[in-house]
Design an enzyme around this catalytic site. Sequence first.
Site: not given
Lengths: 342, 447
Positions: A79-80, A107, A129, A157
């Site tokens: 969604r974000t 890695k 995020r 957020h």
Amino acid sequence: MTSAVEQRGSAAVTAVSSAEQKTWCRPHLLGLEDLSRDEIMILLDTALALQEVSTRSIKKVPALRGKVVANLFFEDSTRTRTSFRLAAQRMSADVMDFFVATSSVSKGETLADTARNIEAMGVDAIVIRHRSSGAPHSLAKQVKCSIINAGDGSHEHPTQALLDMFTMREHFLPQGRTIADLHVAIVGDVANSRVARSNIWALTRLGAKVTLVGPTTLCPDSFAGFGVNVVHSLDDVLPHVDVVNMLRVQFERLTSAAFPSVREYSRFFGMNEQRLSRCREDVLVLHPGPMNRGLEISSAVADGPNSAILRQVSNGLAVRMAVLYLCIGAASFTSRNTPSNP
Amino acid sequence: MNPDQLLIINARLLDPVAFKERDEDLLIIDGRIAAVGAGLRTDAPNARVLDATGKCAAPGLLDIHVHFREPGQEHKETIATGARAAVAGGFTTVCCMPNTTPALDNDTQIEFVLTQAARAGFCDVYPFGAITKGRAGTELAEIMLMHEAGAIGFSDDGVGVASPAVMTRALQYVKMIDGLISQHCEEPSLSGGSMHAGAAALRLGLGGIPAVAEELMIARDLQLNQRIGARYHVQHISTAGAVALVRQARQAGQAVTAEVTPHHLLLTDAACAGYDTNFKMNPPLRSAVDVAACVDAVADGTIDCLATDHAPHAREEKDMEFDKAPFGITGLETALPLYAEALVHSGKLSWVKLIEKMTVNPARIVRLTDRGTLNRGAIGDVTLFDPHAVWKLTHESTQSRSHNSPFYDRPLRGRVTQTIKAGRLVFNLEQAAPKGRDHSGKAAIGQ
């Protein structure tokens, strides 16, 4: 700065900016804790001006044409990520998506190296995020481009809280009520919630009354130090509030069982029709998504007339357009005024 | 000139054991303190002379809690680089913790550390052995063999011994050799976060390490040891509640010692606000109330000993997300001015009292009876410092292999100018870098 918005999208933004007589100077949006009331209002007003773009048949303005936005998501969030992507595209920016599973992070590359490499490709903003609190703050010290926090651990957020503010404002302004007139309950897993923290900062800055509700293990009384009320009975609070913001129970962040069972949690802290009947008739129900239907919110409430959950998603787009526009604008303004090395 | 004789003149001598403060000369012959008195020049006309005008001369400092990372993590620090940092900070004796890779949990490992220390040649480095095999907390390590090989005490530092049953056996077992148990006090089932569980952690969205996790293990150990009576030492004490427990136990007549780091006397959890991992250590920076309680506990003698918990980490390791970065900061090179800031400049302690907690008290805890004083016959370890010099730690001057300190750019008052180990000048501020033995084993002495 406003000259960057060309023709069609610009009129409203310019009007707002000149009316407020305030400017946005931050290249990054790391959180809402440090933002002033005026800065939050600039973001919300700019989002309001840009919201109109999404109603057009051609849903695009050239404000960020030639700019590049990188989505760097270390946690799943369809969604974000999609919302930021679409927001950037509506402003005509180019967008790159980086996924942890397919990048060199898996890695063993450090976060700073990943970000520096992305920046070296000529990126103007990184939307990040990350599951570690503070990851965007570390990045902001290590790269020159804009950093937009799309959720860091349990910390903040900011765009979610801004879209919550936007949605409340949209709902209550026609009744002549501002956010300062509202009493907002934030319900559930507050301790692990970045949405709750960003909401607390924005709401208190804008003058709202805030009450946190949840079990003592997920909603500790020490939150009272943030200038909010903390209670542990949802039923007692519901008759008194204008907005109920139901948080998602974050099973992925719960380090040990903070409540005995889903059944018990739902019985005491879930929002259902029976509880809705205890609320004011025009109560606004919010949820940041994704929902655990039947746990913290029943389908009847989520899909009912008091729910603004889908409005939140629509408004998220406008808010993120505003954030990208203002931060990238501020960053290019700053870099223009920084003397380059001879 | 006789290279085996060193005469220090014009210094203010600080001795916590015998005479407190005196403006006299100090003569070291063949690595031992030979005389303290006025006009010693006539007694030793051929001695090398060190004019220490404006400086204090204290017994060489001891730090009974450092991490030198060898074997296994030499990119952070080796015994040689750690010892070099130690003498730059005025330390002539340090005790290193066994959380290396592999852990120091057998006599061979202990011998290895002692050999490397002798090879480095800057100062004495005495290893702690692990309490349990691999520091895993389940089976006792070879404590008697390690003791025989030269282990100075026992600790699983980095973690506490979680099981009360294992801890009981450890306390009982070390009684045979009158050994020291030095405990990292942290109940693991309550812990697991990355900073102090308090208002700042709540704000920053970081997992907490609650004060009670430390206090619970101290309370448990004191209770266990009440019946056993082993030598028990609390490492890096950091909370008001922990300090109160130690104070109570002492008032009740129980033998227990405790140490505190410079950072737990100066910084609070508020420093973590910018997610700078150089403020991440374990125990974490606590609240202002805890800091004040620790300072008071040093002043009233509840905390007898100062120890840095020098914990070097490479830049790329610290340059990570706050919750993923390793715990710990370096401390040897800034210890004296930081302790002075917290305790002397603040008026809590005199210089000589501070020196007591950095010399003879830690020496007694680890039973090194030949040091910590300027008394005649003691080992010729002397630290000279300018108590008024204001300076800053810089990356250029740093002697440790690692630079993970939050104290760069902090104005520091009080600076070590020379460090003398058994009569040898092993650090001299006026020279670019301290000197030790070269690989032939021959002493390369300054001056």
